[in-house]
Design an enzyme around this catalytic site. Sequence first.
Site, PDB file in Angstrom:
ATOM      1  N   LYS A 172      18.861  39.270-113.112  1.00 42.98           N
ATOM      2  CA  LYS A 172      17.845  40.267-113.459  1.00 42.98           C
ATOM      3  C   LYS A 172      18.283  41.630-112.927  1.00 42.98           C
ATOM      4  O   LYS A 172      18.299  41.867-111.730  1.00 42.98           O
ATOM      5  CB  LYS A 172      16.479  39.922-112.864  1.00 42.98           C
ATOM      6  N   GLY A 225      18.969  45.847-102.774  1.00 43.55           N
ATOM      7  CA  GLY A 225      17.829  46.717-103.058  1.00 43.55           C
ATOM      8  C   GLY A 225      17.137  47.127-101.778  1.00 43.55           C
ATOM      9  O   GLY A 225      17.773  47.217-100.723  1.00 43.55           O
ATOM     10  N   SER A 226      15.835  47.334-101.872  1.00 42.04           N
ATOM     11  CA  SER A 226      15.119  47.909-100.725  1.00 42.04           C
ATOM     12  C   SER A 226      14.869  46.866 -99.629  1.00 42.04           C
ATOM     13  O   SER A 226      14.826  45.657 -99.882  1.00 42.04           O
ATOM     14  CB  SER A 226      13.786  48.486-101.183  1.00 42.04           C
ATOM     15  N   GLY A 230      13.620  42.947 -99.813  1.00 40.63           N
ATOM     16  CA  GLY A 230      14.450  41.960 -99.107  1.00 40.63           C
ATOM     17  C   GLY A 230      13.601  41.106 -98.171  1.00 40.63           C
ATOM     18  O   GLY A 230      13.765  39.879 -98.109  1.00 40.63           O
ATOM     19  N   GLU A 245      21.525  42.666 -99.367  1.00 39.32           N
ATOM     20  CA  GLU A 245      22.141  43.954 -99.038  1.00 39.32           C
ATOM     21  C   GLU A 245      21.036  44.986 -99.178  1.00 39.32           C
ATOM     22  O   GLU A 245      20.658  45.334-100.296  1.00 39.32           O
ATOM     23  CB  GLU A 245      23.267  44.290-100.016  1.00 39.32           C
ATOM     24  N   CYS A 279      23.508  53.228-101.096  1.00 38.65           N
ATOM     25  CA  CYS A 279      23.089  52.591 -99.830  1.00 38.65           C
ATOM     26  C   CYS A 279      23.938  53.152 -98.706  1.00 38.65           C
ATOM     27  O   CYS A 279      23.534  53.156 -97.551  1.00 38.65           O
ATOM     28  CB  CYS A 279      23.339  51.095 -99.847  1.00 38.65           C
ATOM     29  N   GLU A 376      14.926  55.551 -95.005  1.00 37.33           N
ATOM     30  CA  GLU A 376      15.841  55.769 -96.127  1.00 37.33           C
ATOM     31  C   GLU A 376      15.141  56.564 -97.228  1.00 37.33           C
ATOM     32  O   GLU A 376      14.091  56.167 -97.717  1.00 37.33           O
ATOM     33  CB  GLU A 376      16.321  54.429 -96.690  1.00 37.33           C
TER      34      GLU A 376
HETATM   35  C1  UN1 Z   1      25.782  50.898-102.751  1.00 40.35           C
HETATM   36  O1  UN1 Z   1      25.435  52.060-102.624  1.00 40.35           O
HETATM   37  O2  UN1 Z   1      24.955  49.977-102.738  1.00 40.35           O
HETATM   38  O3  UN1 Z   1      31.050  52.351-100.725  1.00 40.35           O
HETATM   39  C2  UN1 Z   1      27.182  50.462-103.012  1.00 40.35           C
HETATM   40  C3  UN1 Z   1      30.499  52.858-101.689  1.00 40.35           C
HETATM   41  C4  UN1 Z   1      30.588  52.161-103.038  1.00 40.35           C
HETATM   42  C5  UN1 Z   1      29.568  51.102-103.137  1.00 40.35           C
HETATM   43  C6  UN1 Z   1      28.185  51.533-102.766  1.00 40.35           C
HETATM   44  N1  UN1 Z   1      31.902  51.635-103.230  1.00 40.35           N
HETATM   45  O4  UN1 Z   1      29.867  53.882-101.602  1.00 40.35           O
END
Ligand code: UN1
Length: 487
Positions: A172, A225-226, A230, A245, A279, A376
Amino acid sequence: MAVYKNYIGGNWVPSSGGVFSSINPSTEKAIGYFQKSAASDVSKAVDAAEDAQKKWSNIPAPRRGEILLSIAQLLRKEKERLARLETTEMGKVLTEARGDVQEAVDIAEYMAGEGRRLFGNTTPSELRNKFCMTVRMPVGVVGIITPWNFPIAIPAWKLMPALVCGNAVVWKPSSDTPLCAVELTKLIEKAGVPKGVVNLVTGPGDPAGTAIVRHKKMRGISFTGSRDTGLWITQNAGIKKVGLELGGKNGIIIMDDADIDLALDGVIWGAFGTTGQRCTAASRVIVHEKIKKKFENALVNRARKLRLGSGLDSKTDVGPLVNKAAVEKSQRYVEIGKKEGAKLLCGGEKHGTRGFFYKPTVFTEVSIDMRIAKEEIFGPVLSIISFRKLEEAVEYMNAVDYGLSSSIYTNNIKNAFQAIENIEAGITYVNASTIGAEVHLPFGGVKQTGNGTREAGITGIEEFSEIKAVYIDYSGKLQRAQIDIER
Ligand code: UN1
């Protein structure tokens, strides 16, 4: 406008929940309609995956790897088209969208090679005439729930190891990037992945994501995601193998011995690349007080010059945020920052009248207890914090709930190693920004960033396989471990 369908059991099928649209964040125009999947659609996808999984895992892993290589080749061939489509659907500038597709090529190639490894261990037994080893098994049917910020790369980080390990998948994608998901699925189909091995169900987290997480036949969940989602997953998945993650509040430490221009490039790239929507984005600069003023002036100067616009325009430095809610979130945090007493140096407002653009924003005089320094934001909002000693900088770096990426700019090797040793994060860069992870290294974080899983590289195989310990006794007699040992 085109109506796109779900992909279940090798067929493109409508859902029972109606449709929703995906919006181009530069123009605010819809680009297509997608299925709003219901729990019953997820169930059909899980059944199809269950049927396909055994057959798939019986195909020798090197052959599964070859199919992944075909996916990599198709991705390479379609790189430009996919990148443009990605920029249109979620806004990132074209050069970055190309990088996103490239990251998917890289992981597909890496995992294709794993088809000829999938190593276990052999180890001696404590008894004579007995052989011990470990082998890898698939997890089974796994649910993959992916975000919009890397709409091709992150799904590929999950799908490729899942496939090479012999799992079947129900995927999804985020409702902000369903078109990227449909296009990637079409390539997977074209590459020869058998029917039912990858199933795509689009639609909002509730009900489709909820149904995936709670489904009894689902053996594993992999989610990016957030933090809040999570946490919900850990509370609702039951006993499944769960990989998370989640967020980050990544910082860059700049020592007084650093190359300031180099650090400046890294901060601009880390904070405003992908409009701050990684992230791994840098949202805090922890700068030595001796160079703070100089750095701050240069930073604001550079940030003000960044050109905002459509990611398809080659002159654009910073694309739009993904949607209206993201603009509102950045604005909300700007107001919070001002109220908390931080000083706004630039940005702090929407840009233009059409599209979800937000000006690169820098706050200074930020202290670690302010919300803008802890939470964040996932937008182009950067906080400057100053320090006197490295120990203090590391303490500030660690004073957040997250621990994904981190960076230090210094020309002193002692500082670099002390930072590597003491920063609590899954990734530390030296003299490079917080973004730019490569696919053969583990990706993930500590604290509230995750639950210990690392994606990509060899750790990606761990996420999507189970280990079996195998003992082969060829002594022809009963040998009792721990008891019949020679002393
Ligand atoms: C993400 O923002 O979830 O290292 C992944 C990085 C990218 C991957 C980011 N290669 O910024």
